[in-house]
Design a protein around this motif. Structure first.
Motif, PDB file in Angstrom:
ATOM      1  N   SER A   1       0.852  -1.192   0.000  1.00 56.34           N
ATOM      2  CA  SER A   1       0.000   0.000   0.000  1.00 56.34           C
ATOM      3  C   SER A   1       0.889   1.243   0.000  1.00 56.34           C
ATOM      4  O   SER A   1       2.081   1.164   0.277  1.00 56.34           O
ATOM      5  CB  SER A   1      -0.921  -0.014   1.216  1.00 56.34           C
ATOM      6  OG  SER A   1      -0.174  -0.057   2.397  1.00 56.34           O
ATOM      7  N   ALA A   2       0.285   2.363  -0.302  1.00 57.12           N
ATOM      8  CA  ALA A   2       0.995   3.651  -0.343  1.00 57.12           C
ATOM      9  C   ALA A   2       2.154   3.613  -1.339  1.00 57.12           C
ATOM     10  O   ALA A   2       3.317   3.641  -0.962  1.00 57.12           O
ATOM     11  CB  ALA A   2       1.478   4.051   1.045  1.00 57.12           C
ATOM     12  N   GLY A   3       1.809   3.551  -2.598  1.00 55.08           N
ATOM     13  CA  GLY A   3       2.812   3.489  -3.656  1.00 55.08           C
ATOM     14  C   GLY A   3       3.142   4.839  -4.255  1.00 55.08           C
ATOM     15  O   GLY A   3       3.375   5.812  -3.542  1.00 55.08           O
ATOM     16  N   LEU A   4       3.140   4.876  -5.566  1.00 53.80           N
ATOM     17  CA  LEU A   4       3.564   6.062  -6.310  1.00 53.80           C
ATOM     18  C   LEU A   4       2.803   7.322  -5.917  1.00 53.80           C
ATOM     19  O   LEU A   4       3.399   8.327  -5.533  1.00 53.80           O
ATOM     20  CB  LEU A   4       3.391   5.818  -7.817  1.00 53.80           C
ATOM     21  CG  LEU A   4       4.345   4.842  -8.472  1.00 53.80           C
ATOM     22  CD1 LEU A   4       3.847   4.476  -9.861  1.00 53.80           C
ATOM     23  CD2 LEU A   4       5.725   5.438  -8.549  1.00 53.80           C
ATOM     24  N   LYS A   5       1.492   7.271  -6.061  1.00 64.40           N
ATOM     25  CA  LYS A   5       0.692   8.480  -5.834  1.00 64.40           C
ATOM     26  C   LYS A   5       0.776   8.955  -4.392  1.00 64.40           C
ATOM     27  O   LYS A   5       0.944  10.154  -4.144  1.00 64.40           O
ATOM     28  CB  LYS A   5      -0.769   8.242  -6.221  1.00 64.40           C
ATOM     29  CG  LYS A   5      -0.972   8.021  -7.707  1.00 64.40           C
ATOM     30  CD  LYS A   5      -2.440   7.868  -8.059  1.00 64.40           C
ATOM     31  CE  LYS A   5      -2.954   6.554  -7.504  1.00 64.40           C
ATOM     32  NZ  LYS A   5      -4.345   6.269  -7.856  1.00 64.40           N
ATOM     33  N   THR A   6       0.669   8.042  -3.458  1.00 65.89           N
ATOM     34  CA  THR A   6       0.676   8.439  -2.047  1.00 65.89           C
ATOM     35  C   THR A   6       1.987   9.111  -1.678  1.00 65.89           C
ATOM     36  O   THR A   6       2.002  10.194  -1.076  1.00 65.89           O
ATOM     37  CB  THR A   6       0.448   7.216  -1.139  1.00 65.89           C
ATOM     38  OG1 THR A   6      -0.791   6.619  -1.494  1.00 65.89           O
ATOM     39  CG2 THR A   6       0.439   7.613   0.330  1.00 65.89           C
ATOM     40  N   ASN A   7       3.103   8.504  -2.033  1.00 64.88           N
ATOM     41  CA  ASN A   7       4.400   9.082  -1.679  1.00 64.88           C
ATOM     42  C   ASN A   7       4.653  10.396  -2.404  1.00 64.88           C
ATOM     43  O   ASN A   7       5.214  11.327  -1.826  1.00 64.88           O
ATOM     44  CB  ASN A   7       5.523   8.070  -1.930  1.00 64.88           C
ATOM     45  CG  ASN A   7       5.566   7.022  -0.844  1.00 64.88           C
ATOM     46  OD1 ASN A   7       6.022   7.291   0.250  1.00 64.88           O
ATOM     47  ND2 ASN A   7       5.051   5.847  -1.131  1.00 64.88           N
ATOM     48  N   ALA A   8       4.219  10.500  -3.650  1.00 70.16           N
ATOM     49  CA  ALA A   8       4.374  11.756  -4.389  1.00 70.16           C
ATOM     50  C   ALA A   8       3.547  12.859  -3.737  1.00 70.16           C
ATOM     51  O   ALA A   8       4.025  13.992  -3.567  1.00 70.16           O
ATOM     52  CB  ALA A   8       3.976  11.569  -5.844  1.00 70.16           C
ATOM     53  N   LEU A   9       2.320  12.546  -3.360  1.00 75.41           N
ATOM     54  CA  LEU A   9       1.460  13.561  -2.751  1.00 75.41           C
ATOM     55  C   LEU A   9       1.932  13.948  -1.350  1.00 75.41           C
ATOM     56  O   LEU A   9       1.843  15.120  -0.967  1.00 75.41           O
ATOM     57  CB  LEU A   9       0.012  13.078  -2.723  1.00 75.41           C
ATOM     58  CG  LEU A   9      -0.652  12.989  -4.094  1.00 75.41           C
ATOM     59  CD1 LEU A   9      -1.997  12.286  -4.000  1.00 75.41           C
ATOM     60  CD2 LEU A   9      -0.803  14.369  -4.716  1.00 75.41           C
ATOM     61  N   VAL A  10       2.451  13.006  -0.598  1.00 78.23           N
ATOM     62  CA  VAL A  10       2.986  13.318   0.727  1.00 78.23           C
ATOM     63  C   VAL A  10       4.190  14.252   0.588  1.00 78.23           C
ATOM     64  O   VAL A  10       4.293  15.266   1.304  1.00 78.23           O
ATOM     65  CB  VAL A  10       3.356  12.034   1.499  1.00 78.23           C
ATOM     66  CG1 VAL A  10       4.251  12.330   2.696  1.00 78.23           C
ATOM     67  CG2 VAL A  10       2.089  11.310   1.940  1.00 78.23           C
ATOM     68  N   ALA A  11       5.101  13.938  -0.313  1.00 74.70           N
ATOM     69  CA  ALA A  11       6.278  14.789  -0.524  1.00 74.70           C
ATOM     70  C   ALA A  11       5.861  16.170  -1.022  1.00 74.70           C
ATOM     71  O   ALA A  11       6.375  17.192  -0.551  1.00 74.70           O
ATOM     72  CB  ALA A  11       7.242  14.127  -1.505  1.00 74.70           C
ATOM     73  N   LEU A  12       4.929  16.202  -1.949  1.00 75.83           N
ATOM     74  CA  LEU A  12       4.438  17.470  -2.494  1.00 75.83           C
ATOM     75  C   LEU A  12       3.760  18.295  -1.405  1.00 75.83           C
ATOM     76  O   LEU A  12       4.021  19.497  -1.271  1.00 75.83           O
ATOM     77  CB  LEU A  12       3.468  17.200  -3.649  1.00 75.83           C
ATOM     78  CG  LEU A  12       2.784  18.415  -4.260  1.00 75.83           C
ATOM     79  CD1 LEU A  12       3.794  19.330  -4.915  1.00 75.83           C
ATOM     80  CD2 LEU A  12       1.743  17.967  -5.262  1.00 75.83           C
ATOM     81  N   GLY A  13       2.882  17.662  -0.624  1.00 79.77           N
ATOM     82  CA  GLY A  13       2.190  18.382   0.438  1.00 79.77           C
ATOM     83  C   GLY A  13       3.140  18.952   1.471  1.00 79.77           C
ATOM     84  O   GLY A  13       3.004  20.109   1.884  1.00 79.77           O
ATOM     85  N   ALA A  14       4.105  18.159   1.902  1.00 77.09           N
ATOM     86  CA  ALA A  14       5.091  18.645   2.870  1.00 77.09           C
ATOM     87  C   ALA A  14       5.849  19.836   2.301  1.00 77.09           C
ATOM     88  O   ALA A  14       6.057  20.843   2.990  1.00 77.09           O
ATOM     89  CB  ALA A  14       6.057  17.521   3.251  1.00 77.09           C
ATOM     90  N   CYS A  15       6.211  19.735   1.038  1.00 74.01           N
ATOM     91  CA  CYS A  15       6.934  20.819   0.368  1.00 74.01           C
ATOM     92  C   CYS A  15       6.089  22.091   0.334  1.00 74.01           C
ATOM     93  O   CYS A  15       6.574  23.178   0.672  1.00 74.01           O
ATOM     94  CB  CYS A  15       7.317  20.381  -1.044  1.00 74.01           C
ATOM     95  SG  CYS A  15       8.245  21.615  -1.980  1.00 74.01           S
ATOM     96  N   VAL A  16       4.829  21.967  -0.050  1.00 81.04           N
ATOM     97  CA  VAL A  16       3.957  23.144  -0.163  1.00 81.04           C
ATOM     98  C   VAL A  16       3.781  23.826   1.197  1.00 81.04           C
ATOM     99  O   VAL A  16       3.884  25.058   1.297  1.00 81.04           O
ATOM    100  CB  VAL A  16       2.593  22.755  -0.767  1.00 81.04           C
ATOM    101  CG1 VAL A  16       1.581  23.883  -0.628  1.00 81.04           C
ATOM    102  CG2 VAL A  16       2.755  22.380  -2.235  1.00 81.04           C
TER     103      VAL A  16
END
Length: 148
Positions: free
Chosen positions: A30-45
């Motif tokens: 679970s928590a593959g491509l989309k989840t990790n990309a969105l978590v990194a993006l959200g933290a960055c924003v």
């Protein structure tokens, strides 16, 4: 912050999250491509938003980083499940937490460090995932032999 700097930071955060999520996706976790990309993006924003208040009176921009860590802890906790004596999802939770860290590095324009962290996360998940599967297979074989 210039739009170009903002775009580079969030772009690299998303790419870092995608790179981190590849192993999770390939292994069917679970928590593959989309989840990790969105978590990194959200933290960055969120960190980029806090940096806009840098230098303002009565503002502590580092509090946002602490809140990102706390928020990601809640997301990670949601991935952890207990099945009898077995606990599943700890690596997924830790990977999500690391993706948020990668997003933070991108926000702070620490791009060399971001690359090192991403490579380290993927190497740990791939290498030790392989070792874990070998050990589990060996333990299962030993258990079956002891049953006979």
């Amino acid at each position: 912050m210039e739009l170009a700097e903002f775009s580079i930071s969030i772009g690299l955060a998303a790419i870092a999250g995608l790179f981190i999520g590849i192993e999770r996706e390939i292994t069917g976790k679970s928590a593959g491509l989309k989840t990790n990309a969105l978590v990194a993006l959200g933290a960055c924003v969120f960190i980029l938003l806090s940096l806009q208040f840098k230098g303002d009176e009565f503002v502590d921009i580092t509090r946002v980083m602490g809140q990102v860590v706390t928020g990601i802890g809640f997301i990670g906790a949601g991935t952890i499940l207990q099945h009898g004596k077995n606990v599943k999802g700890l690596t997924t939770a830790a990977t999500i937490w690391c993706s948020a860290g990668a997003g933070g590095l991108a926000a702070l324009q620490m791009y060399a460090e971001l690359l090192i962290v991403c490579l380290t996360i993927v190497a740990i998940n791939l290498l030790f995932g392989f070792i874990e599967r070998k050990l589990l297979a060996k333990n299962k074989k030993n258990h079956e032999e002891n049953q006979n």
